[in-house]
Design a protein around this motif. Structure first.
Motif, PDB file in Angstrom:
ATOM      1  N   VAL A 297       0.839  -1.207   0.000  1.00  0.00           N
ATOM      2  CA  VAL A 297       0.000   0.000   0.000  1.00  0.00           C
ATOM      3  C   VAL A 297       0.871   1.251   0.000  1.00  0.00           C
ATOM      4  O   VAL A 297       0.608   2.219  -0.726  1.00  0.00           O
ATOM      5  CB  VAL A 297      -0.952  -0.013   1.212  1.00  0.00           C
ATOM      6  CG1 VAL A 297      -1.686   1.317   1.343  1.00  0.00           C
ATOM      7  CG2 VAL A 297      -1.956  -1.154   1.083  1.00  0.00           C
TER       8      VAL A 297
ATOM      9  N   LYS B 195       1.289   3.880  -3.288  1.00  0.00           N
ATOM     10  CA  LYS B 195       0.967   5.301  -3.134  1.00  0.00           C
ATOM     11  C   LYS B 195       2.145   6.167  -3.549  1.00  0.00           C
ATOM     12  O   LYS B 195       1.979   7.177  -4.248  1.00  0.00           O
ATOM     13  CB  LYS B 195       0.593   5.575  -1.675  1.00  0.00           C
ATOM     14  CG  LYS B 195       0.258   7.026  -1.366  1.00  0.00           C
ATOM     15  CD  LYS B 195      -1.074   7.445  -1.921  1.00  0.00           C
ATOM     16  CE  LYS B 195      -1.494   8.808  -1.409  1.00  0.00           C
ATOM     17  NZ  LYS B 195      -2.824   9.230  -1.910  1.00  0.00           N
TER      18      LYS B 195
ATOM     19  N   ASP C 133      -4.332   5.625  -3.976  1.00  0.00           N
ATOM     20  CA  ASP C 133      -4.639   4.767  -2.842  1.00  0.00           C
ATOM     21  C   ASP C 133      -5.157   3.438  -3.380  1.00  0.00           C
ATOM     22  O   ASP C 133      -5.822   3.390  -4.421  1.00  0.00           O
ATOM     23  CB  ASP C 133      -5.697   5.404  -1.945  1.00  0.00           C
ATOM     24  CG  ASP C 133      -5.174   6.655  -1.240  1.00  0.00           C
ATOM     25  OD1 ASP C 133      -4.091   6.566  -0.626  1.00  0.00           O
ATOM     26  OD2 ASP C 133      -5.858   7.695  -1.311  1.00  0.00           O
TER      27      ASP C 133
ATOM     28  N   SER D  69      -6.405  -0.891  -2.235  1.00  0.00           N
ATOM     29  CA  SER D  69      -6.770  -1.874  -1.217  1.00  0.00           C
ATOM     30  C   SER D  69      -6.238  -3.228  -1.648  1.00  0.00           C
ATOM     31  O   SER D  69      -6.255  -3.577  -2.841  1.00  0.00           O
ATOM     32  CB  SER D  69      -8.281  -1.932  -1.024  1.00  0.00           C
ATOM     33  OG  SER D  69      -8.932  -2.264  -2.245  1.00  0.00           O
TER      34      SER D  69
END
Length: 211
Positions: free
Chosen positions: A106, A110, A116, A118
């Motif tokens: 993650v 970024k 962003d 998941s």
């Protein structure tokens, strides 16, 4: 990220003593093989493996989802000095000390892409290049959920000094063919892990074995 003003140029290649190496070391492995013969092997080892994760790096296979566009994936293009070429890859990065693979994925996604994401799945630990190094990695699949109002301009990256990463979003329906086209370009190499994934999808669609 600073603005590109020229093509990268290698100005010198020299031997690196292990004592001066920050990221890797060269080791000699002495072992006895399956028939009792004593042998040696030269191995490059990373100095940065996370004790918590037990893994050196993560690569982020990704699906970009938009309400009115077909599913896509985000590729990164960057210059790699060991190859003196630009590579086509999925975002990837080293796992920091005390960090789990999911956390690293993650964070790195970024930083490199600005998006962003998941996590949807995490692979077992895999060998990166077992004939040369003990380096290992995990493939972390992630999703990016965009909104209808998200425009064509991607979000700002958070790159470190010396990082120059170009982002390209490719529809999944064009994934394999685009990589084949990239591979034809001068001074451009598609990363094996990425091509193998795309080739697997292509094989599943086109094989004559009923698989």
């Amino acid at each position: 990220m600073s603005v590109k003003t020229q093509e990268p140029v290698i100005t010198r290649v020299s031997d690196l003593p292990t004592s001066e190496a920050r990221w890797v070391a060269l080791k000699k492995v002495e072992y006895v093989d399956q028939v009792g013969t004593a042998r040696t092997w030269e191995v490059a080892v990373r100095k940065t493996r996370s004790a918590k994760a037990g893994v050196d790096a993560v690569a982020m296979g990704n699906i970009i989802l938009h309400p009115s566009r077909p599913p896509a994936t985000l590729l990164v293009i960057q210059y790699r000095p060991p190859l003196d070429a630009y590579t086509i890859e999925w975002p990837a990065g080293l796992v920091d000390a005390g960090e789990a693979a999911e956390e690293a994925a993650v964070r790195e996604f970024k930083e490199e892409t600005g998006y962003d994401c998941s996590v949807t799945s995490v692979s077992p630990i895999q060998a990166a290049d077992p004939g040369m190094t003990n380096a290992n990695m995990q493939l972390v699949m992630v999703e990016v959920q965009l909104k209808e109002e998200d425009g064509e301009e991607p979000p700002l990256q958070r790159l470190e000094d010396g990082e120059h990463i170009q982002r390209v979003i490719v529809p999944m329906s064009e994934f394999y063919d685009r990589l084949v086209e990239y591979a034809k370009q001068d001074r451009t190499i598609v990363a094996a892990k990425l091509f193998h994934f795309a080739a697997g999808i292509h094989f599943a669609k086109t094989n004559r074995y009923g698989i």
